[in-house]
Design an enzyme around this catalytic site. Structure first.
Site, PDB file in Angstrom:
ATOM      1  N   HIS A 144      -6.123  -7.336  -0.290  1.00 30.46           N
ATOM      2  CA  HIS A 144      -6.542  -5.979  -0.548  1.00 30.46           C
ATOM      3  C   HIS A 144      -5.766  -5.441  -2.152  1.00 30.46           C
ATOM      4  CE1 HIS A 144      -6.858  -6.274   4.017  1.00 30.46           C
ATOM      5  NE2 HIS A 144      -7.729  -5.386   3.929  1.00 30.46           N
ATOM      6  N   ASP A 178      -2.611 -10.762  -2.228  1.00 28.83           N
ATOM      7  CA  ASP A 178      -3.162 -10.250  -0.852  1.00 28.83           C
ATOM      8  C   ASP A 178      -4.598  -9.843  -1.132  1.00 28.83           C
ATOM      9  OD1 ASP A 178      -2.202  -8.912   1.886  1.00 28.83           O
ATOM     10  OD2 ASP A 178      -3.722  -7.905   0.887  1.00 28.83           O
ATOM     11  N   HIS A 202       0.984  -1.118  -0.062  1.00 26.66           N
ATOM     12  CA  HIS A 202      -0.071   0.019   0.057  1.00 26.66           C
ATOM     13  C   HIS A 202       1.042   1.179   0.064  1.00 26.66           C
ATOM     14  CE1 HIS A 202      -3.717  -2.065   0.507  1.00 26.66           C
ATOM     15  NE2 HIS A 202      -3.210  -2.670   1.326  1.00 26.66           N
ATOM     16  N   ASP A 249      -4.391 -12.873   3.957  1.00 26.56           N
ATOM     17  CA  ASP A 249      -5.448 -12.299   4.427  1.00 26.56           C
ATOM     18  C   ASP A 249      -6.724 -12.519   3.356  1.00 26.56           C
ATOM     19  OD1 ASP A 249      -4.562 -10.728   2.465  1.00 26.56           O
ATOM     20  OD2 ASP A 249      -4.773  -8.955   4.011  1.00 26.56           O
TER      21      ASP A 249
HETATM   22 ZN   LIG Z   1      -4.346  -7.186   2.714  1.00 27.32          ZN
END
Ligand SMILES: [Zn+2]
Length: 351
Positions: free
Chosen positions: A166, A164, A127, A253
């Site tokens: 996200h 991931d 991120h 995740d």
């Molecule tokens: Zn994540």
């Protein structure tokens, strides 16, 4: 016989500590990985290697100078840089080791020293943008590894596959207008999860158009749906792109037990997907595969995830986990998402 898999991790990654009482991105995440890796190393199944650091200026390969200076200064005191992302006295040392270790993993894989190299680092990185900390990330580890392989080893095409839960908005941003790094992300429908972006139509800019591939997955997406998305979208694009090296942003995740997300991968599903990635990587690049830890907040999953990575070179998964059946509504949504991704990519890739 020398192990075919290396895990690079160490206590230094536990020095990045949250200021308050609890935070999902906590030191225990890498502690359980280190303990499991040590057990596997003592049985000769993996090589356990020491993390490497880099000087602070190295971070400017992918981040603005001012931002790098800000992170270094802010890390002197425990504080939050955004609502999710903290720093403290041990953060800079951990973050610089995360950069150095991510690069080391890429280099060892590229040189063929191991078939699989797992950089189990924190803070995570995907991120972190050019000038912004976000989503528990300070510096973008995988972007740094890719950039340095390009600058120092002369690579012209690197693929980053992000599994991931996200969207890796930082990685996407850093390479958004370039085609020397192809970014393919599988992530939960951004309308239902942080960072709220990563739609199929966000596919790059200028030279980089078509080189950001966002495969959004509906909540409750299962192993089977991930494998379908891999075969229908990611794999054919990679075959045409012909990367010289493949790096993986490995977030655990997307697992069904993860407390922060709504996806339904099992460890068996991770194994099957990553095994596909390894087989393709070896066929297309003739090199090893490097994986960098991103998210994943269930400690059991992170611990058993080490065995998943250590078994990618084997024919069978190390753990059996009952895969759930996706509800009909999820499957329908998935089909629509796949068609939407293909339509967005139509001008750039034959799918
Ligand atoms: Zn994540």
């Amino acid at each position: 016989m020398q192990p075919q898999t290396a895990v690079i991790t160490g206590e230094v990654f536990e020095k990045h500590r949250p200021p308050g009482y609890s935070h999902p991105e906590r030191p225990a995440r890498v502690r359980v990985i280190r303990e499991e890796a040590a057990r596997l190393a003592s049985d000769g199944i993996v090589a356990l290697l020491e993390p490497r650091s880099v000087p602070l200026e190295e971070a400017t390969r992918v981040h603005d100078q001012d931002y790098v200076g800000m992170v270094a200064e802010a890390s002197e005191y425990p504080q939050y840089l955004d609502p999710d992302t903290y720093v403290g006295p041990g953060s800079l040392e951990a973050a610089l080791h995360a950069l150095g270790t991510a690069y080391e993993a890429a280099r060892l894989a590229y040189e063929g020293r191991y078939r699989v190299v797992y950089a189990a680092v924190r803070p995570p990185g995907h991120h972190a943008g050019k000038r912004r900390a976000a989503g528990f990330c300070l510096f973008n580890n995988i972007a740094y590894a890719a950039q340095r392989m390009i600058e120092d080893h002369g690579l012209k095409r690197i693929a980053i596959i992000d599994v991931d839960a996200h969207w890796g908005d930082g990685t996407a941003e850093i390479f958004y207008d370039r085609r020397d790094v192809l970014y393919i992300s599988f992530h939960q429908d951004p309308r239902t999860l942080y960072p709220g972006r990563g739609f199929p139509e966000e596919l790059g800019r200028g030279e980089g158009l078509g080189y950001t591939v966002n495969i959004m997955m509906p909540p409750l997406a299962t192993d089977q749906l991930y494998l379908k998305a891999w075969h229908e979208i990611a794999m054919p694009i990679l075959e045409r792109y012909k990367p010289q090296l493949i790096l993986v942003s490995l977030g655990f995740d997307a697992h069904k037990d993860d407390p922060l997300t709504d996806l339904a991968l099992t460890l068996e599903g991770y194994w099957a997907l990553l095994r596909e990635v390894l087989v393709l990587a070896e066929r297309l690049t003739g090199r090893g595969l490097a994986l960098m830890l991103e998210g994943g907040y269930d400690l059991r999953v992170l611990r058993d995830g080490v065995r998943v990575v250590a078994s990618l070179t084997e024919e069978e998964p190390p753990v059996r986990e009952e895969s759930v059946e996706a509800p009909g509504e999820t499957v329908g949504r998935f089909r629509r998402f796949v068609e939407r991704v293909k339509k967005a990519l139509e001008p750039y890739w034959e799918l």
